[in-house]
Scaffold this motif. Structure first.
Motif, PDB file in Angstrom:
ATOM      1  N   ILE A 203      13.897 -35.204  -2.036  1.00  0.00           N
ATOM      2  CA  ILE A 203      14.453 -34.025  -2.699  1.00  0.00           C
ATOM      3  C   ILE A 203      15.968 -34.069  -2.836  1.00  0.00           C
ATOM      4  O   ILE A 203      16.532 -33.337  -3.649  1.00  0.00           O
ATOM      5  CB  ILE A 203      14.036 -32.732  -1.973  1.00  0.00           C
ATOM      6  CG1 ILE A 203      14.666 -32.650  -0.579  1.00  0.00           C
ATOM      7  CG2 ILE A 203      12.536 -32.628  -1.885  1.00  0.00           C
ATOM      8  CD1 ILE A 203      14.342 -31.358   0.149  1.00  0.00           C
ATOM      9  N   SER A 204      16.604 -34.903  -2.043  1.00  0.00           N
ATOM     10  CA  SER A 204      18.071 -34.914  -2.058  1.00  0.00           C
ATOM     11  C   SER A 204      18.675 -36.078  -2.822  1.00  0.00           C
ATOM     12  O   SER A 204      19.763 -35.951  -3.394  1.00  0.00           O
ATOM     13  CB  SER A 204      18.604 -34.947  -0.618  1.00  0.00           C
ATOM     14  OG  SER A 204      18.135 -33.846   0.125  1.00  0.00           O
ATOM     15  N   HIS A 205      17.997 -37.204  -2.838  1.00  0.00           N
ATOM     16  CA  HIS A 205      18.635 -38.418  -3.348  1.00  0.00           C
ATOM     17  C   HIS A 205      17.884 -39.083  -4.499  1.00  0.00           C
ATOM     18  O   HIS A 205      18.419 -40.009  -5.107  1.00  0.00           O
ATOM     19  CB  HIS A 205      18.797 -39.436  -2.214  1.00  0.00           C
ATOM     20  CG  HIS A 205      19.439 -38.870  -0.986  1.00  0.00           C
ATOM     21  ND1 HIS A 205      20.683 -38.287  -1.004  1.00  0.00           N
ATOM     22  CD2 HIS A 205      19.000 -38.781   0.297  1.00  0.00           C
ATOM     23  CE1 HIS A 205      20.992 -37.875   0.219  1.00  0.00           C
ATOM     24  NE2 HIS A 205      19.987 -38.155   1.018  1.00  0.00           N
ATOM     25  N   ILE A 218       8.179 -19.950   5.939  1.00  0.00           N
ATOM     26  CA  ILE A 218       9.365 -19.551   5.192  1.00  0.00           C
ATOM     27  C   ILE A 218      10.612 -20.211   5.762  1.00  0.00           C
ATOM     28  O   ILE A 218      11.551 -20.543   5.037  1.00  0.00           O
ATOM     29  CB  ILE A 218       9.511 -18.017   5.173  1.00  0.00           C
ATOM     30  CG1 ILE A 218      10.596 -17.579   4.194  1.00  0.00           C
ATOM     31  CG2 ILE A 218       9.801 -17.480   6.561  1.00  0.00           C
ATOM     32  CD1 ILE A 218      10.264 -17.808   2.758  1.00  0.00           C
ATOM     33  N   SER A 219      10.631 -20.448   7.068  1.00  0.00           N
ATOM     34  CA  SER A 219      11.800 -21.073   7.683  1.00  0.00           C
ATOM     35  C   SER A 219      11.970 -22.513   7.202  1.00  0.00           C
ATOM     36  O   SER A 219      13.081 -22.953   6.885  1.00  0.00           O
ATOM     37  CB  SER A 219      11.684 -21.036   9.212  1.00  0.00           C
ATOM     38  OG  SER A 219      10.518 -21.707   9.648  1.00  0.00           O
ATOM     39  N   LYS A 223      15.008 -24.198   4.529  1.00  0.00           N
ATOM     40  CA  LYS A 223      15.757 -25.418   4.775  1.00  0.00           C
ATOM     41  C   LYS A 223      15.657 -26.362   3.584  1.00  0.00           C
ATOM     42  O   LYS A 223      16.632 -26.995   3.171  1.00  0.00           O
ATOM     43  CB  LYS A 223      15.243 -26.106   6.040  1.00  0.00           C
ATOM     44  CG  LYS A 223      15.532 -25.333   7.326  1.00  0.00           C
ATOM     45  CD  LYS A 223      14.959 -26.058   8.530  1.00  0.00           C
ATOM     46  CE  LYS A 223      15.222 -25.279   9.815  1.00  0.00           C
ATOM     47  NZ  LYS A 223      14.627 -25.936  10.998  1.00  0.00           N
ATOM     48  N   LEU A 224      14.435 -26.452   3.026  1.00  0.00           N
ATOM     49  CA  LEU A 224      14.247 -27.314   1.861  1.00  0.00           C
ATOM     50  C   LEU A 224      14.966 -26.754   0.641  1.00  0.00           C
ATOM     51  O   LEU A 224      15.492 -27.504  -0.190  1.00  0.00           O
ATOM     52  CB  LEU A 224      12.749 -27.455   1.558  1.00  0.00           C
ATOM     53  CG  LEU A 224      11.889 -28.119   2.636  1.00  0.00           C
ATOM     54  CD1 LEU A 224      10.419 -28.061   2.248  1.00  0.00           C
ATOM     55  CD2 LEU A 224      12.314 -29.559   2.855  1.00  0.00           C
ATOM     56  N   TRP A 225      14.984 -25.442   0.541  1.00  0.00           N
ATOM     57  CA  TRP A 225      15.571 -24.790  -0.628  1.00  0.00           C
ATOM     58  C   TRP A 225      17.054 -25.108  -0.794  1.00  0.00           C
ATOM     59  O   TRP A 225      17.587 -25.114  -1.900  1.00  0.00           O
ATOM     60  CB  TRP A 225      15.358 -23.293  -0.519  1.00  0.00           C
ATOM     61  CG  TRP A 225      15.985 -22.497  -1.632  1.00  0.00           C
ATOM     62  CD1 TRP A 225      16.990 -21.594  -1.548  1.00  0.00           C
ATOM     63  CD2 TRP A 225      15.626 -22.533  -3.014  1.00  0.00           C
ATOM     64  NE1 TRP A 225      17.290 -21.062  -2.768  1.00  0.00           N
ATOM     65  CE2 TRP A 225      16.467 -21.631  -3.704  1.00  0.00           C
ATOM     66  CE3 TRP A 225      14.691 -23.255  -3.751  1.00  0.00           C
ATOM     67  CZ2 TRP A 225      16.389 -21.415  -5.064  1.00  0.00           C
ATOM     68  CZ3 TRP A 225      14.615 -23.048  -5.125  1.00  0.00           C
ATOM     69  CH2 TRP A 225      15.455 -22.146  -5.761  1.00  0.00           C
ATOM     70  N   LYS A 226      17.707 -25.377   0.302  1.00  0.00           N
ATOM     71  CA  LYS A 226      19.128 -25.706   0.236  1.00  0.00           C
ATOM     72  C   LYS A 226      19.369 -26.985  -0.562  1.00  0.00           C
ATOM     73  O   LYS A 226      20.454 -27.187  -1.108  1.00  0.00           O
ATOM     74  CB  LYS A 226      19.703 -25.874   1.645  1.00  0.00           C
ATOM     75  CG  LYS A 226      19.696 -24.591   2.472  1.00  0.00           C
ATOM     76  CD  LYS A 226      20.230 -24.858   3.871  1.00  0.00           C
ATOM     77  CE  LYS A 226      20.205 -23.598   4.715  1.00  0.00           C
ATOM     78  NZ  LYS A 226      20.697 -23.843   6.096  1.00  0.00           N
ATOM     79  N   ASP A 227      18.357 -27.841  -0.621  1.00  0.00           N
ATOM     80  CA  ASP A 227      18.536 -29.142  -1.266  1.00  0.00           C
ATOM     81  C   ASP A 227      17.863 -29.257  -2.622  1.00  0.00           C
ATOM     82  O   ASP A 227      17.963 -30.300  -3.273  1.00  0.00           O
ATOM     83  CB  ASP A 227      18.000 -30.255  -0.361  1.00  0.00           C
ATOM     84  CG  ASP A 227      18.749 -30.307   0.957  1.00  0.00           C
ATOM     85  OD1 ASP A 227      19.976 -30.170   0.926  1.00  0.00           O
ATOM     86  OD2 ASP A 227      18.100 -30.480   2.003  1.00  0.00           O
ATOM     87  N   ILE A 228      17.149 -28.214  -3.067  1.00  0.00           N
ATOM     88  CA  ILE A 228      16.419 -28.329  -4.321  1.00  0.00           C
ATOM     89  C   ILE A 228      16.721 -27.132  -5.209  1.00  0.00           C
ATOM     90  O   ILE A 228      17.216 -26.109  -4.768  1.00  0.00           O
ATOM     91  CB  ILE A 228      14.896 -28.434  -4.094  1.00  0.00           C
ATOM     92  CG1 ILE A 228      14.363 -27.165  -3.395  1.00  0.00           C
ATOM     93  CG2 ILE A 228      14.552 -29.656  -3.289  1.00  0.00           C
ATOM     94  CD1 ILE A 228      12.867 -27.191  -3.207  1.00  0.00           C
TER      95      ILE A 228
END
Length: 456
Positions: A203-205, A218-219, A223-228
């Motif tokens: 998701i990041s690179h 949701i937690s 965390k994933l949402w920050k990168d997508i």
């Protein structure tokens, strides 16, 4: 040259996928019948225990070997697997009808040969339904074409897989959903390994990453949402049961117990735990005093927690928590708002005269909107709650527990913080996974560029 030829071959394959329509025919929901040969069901877990650990099959891999422990016995391992580090284009180059054949074959194996080996009581039927109905819905999607053509030309819509990829992160506690998350896409690559090491690079690179297909807490999602940027998800939630004074007590109690404590309170959607959802119940004061309270407590103490190999166990060992009921006087208490990963039901008793008033905190207390149940023998009470709570749930049940949606019958998806409300088990979710392209083909040559009206 080889790369160009490979791209050309995949392009031709995509063309076959887009234009060839194979009629799947009528799909029936898999039969959920009691297994007639109980001895076969009893023998399978024993054989599995004897054969442990298994090695998970792979297509691509590294030499890194990982192990997965048994939740109820951490000293033993369920399986070993090779961590993957690359993907393959072979699946993408396959024609649509061949994709369909593979999924239909897998559904047949789940419901037949491997029926006894599926992880939970609904897994074989539900995952088979997901795959079979999924093929039917994709067929319907491909069949949607322009209804009219101009004289001398033909218009069509071609549906192709997006050039980029969708990362599906499967849930640990629901076999059917774990299989359907990647199964919703027609392009699949199984990539086992530690979640951070698999998900983060993707998701990041990775330049071709376009969306996340996700079911989970949701937690973790935040965390994933920050990168997508783009996501397609079914997150957690806080289901509700609202029980009117004219509800039938025995049914409401039994449905609450099933909705809150089946699958260790960790079923989608579950009253208590979400990965589900944890639940909140709103019960009429007269009904609570008239027998609901006593019956609920007397039934809950009958629940047996034990290993899954003991068929008398109602709950397994996924979590270390007994079935729990919390009685609160505050409809906005923390357990009415936040998720609890365990078999916990929080109950708020309201005055009968405040039925409509109580619907307001049901709508506003929790940021989630997964599923909800309304219990009442009075039609007006059902409709009142439905209208007041129209945005509080993506799936509403009348006089039925808030869990157990059946593929092909009750498409499921939550809104608000529970997800994008795409309906798994229906054609709508597949629109997320195709890229449509309109094509017009002209059959009549244009003899002059001048407008015909100018020649008059």
């Amino acid at each position: 040259m080889h790369t160009d030829r490979g791209r050309e071959a995949r392009s031709l394959a995509r063309g076959r996928n887009e234009l060839n329509i194979y009629i799947v025919g009528l799909i029936d929901v898999s039969m959920r019948r009691p297994i007639q040969k109980r001895n076969g069901l009893e023998a399978t877990p024993a054989q599995i225990q004897q054969d442990l650990p298994f090695e998970v099959p792979y297509i691509v891999r590294t030499d890194r070997l990982a192990k997965e422990p048994i939740p109820s016995d951490y000293a033993r391992y369920l399986c070993t697997y090779r961590e993957a580090n690359e993907a393959t284009a072979e699946w993408e180059a396959m024609a649509w009808n061949d994709h369909a054949a593979i999924f239909l074959r897998a559904a047949e194996l789940f419901s037949g040969k491997y029926h006894y080996k599926m992880a939970d009581i609904d897994a074989a039927a539900e995952l088979s339904d997901f795959f079979r109905f999924g093929i039917k819905y994709v067929e319907e999607l491909y069949a949607q074409q322009p209804p009219k053509n101009s004289t001398g030309s033909w218009d069509c819509v071609k549906y192709r897989a997006p050039e980029v990829f969708v990362l599906a992160v499967s849930t640990f506690n629901f076999t059917a959903i774990g299989g359907n998350l990647p199964g919703g896409r027609r392009l699949i690559q199984f990539v086992p390994g530690p979640p951070p090491e698999v998900v983060t690079p993707a998701i990041s690179h990775h330049s071709f990453f376009t969306a996340l297909h996700f079911t989970g807490s949701i937690s973790v999602f935040k965390k994933l949402w920050k990168d997508i940027v783009t996501y397609l998800d079914e997150q957690e939630g806080k289901n509700f049961h609202v029980i009117h004074e004219l509800a039938e007590i025995r049914n409401a109690v039994s449905q609450c117990i099933c909705g809150g404590f089946e699958y260790q309170g960790a079923h989608i959607m579950c009253m208590s735990d979400k990965i589900v959802l944890r639940c909140r119940g709103y019960v009429s004061s007269s009904l609570w005093s008239y027998g609901f309270n006593d019956l609920l407590l007397s039934e809950v103490v009958k629940i047996k927690v034990g290993p899954p190999s003991d068929f008398s166990s109602f709950m397994g060992a996924m979590i270390r928590l007994q079935p729990t009921i919390v009685l609160t006087k505050d409809p906005e208490s923390i357990t009415m708002k936040e998720e609890i990963f365990g078999p916990v039901i929080t109950v708020y008793v309201y005055d009968d005269a405040d039925y409509e008033k109580t619907l307001e905190p049901i709508d506003n207390t929790s940021p989630y909107a997964p599923t909800g149940s309304i219990f009442a023998a009075d039609r007006k009470a059902l409709l009142t709650a439905t209208n007041k709570l129209r945005n509080a749930a993506g799936k509403v049940y009348y006089n039925e527990k808030c869990t157990g949606a059946v593929v092909g019958q009750q498409p499921f998806g939550g809104a608000r913080a529970s997800g994008t409300n795409d309906k798994a088990g229906s054609v709508s979710i597949f629109y997320r996974f195709v890229s449509a392209s309109n094509m017009k083909e002209n059959f009549v040559s244009l003899e002059d560029f001048q407008y015909p009206s100018n020649s008059i």
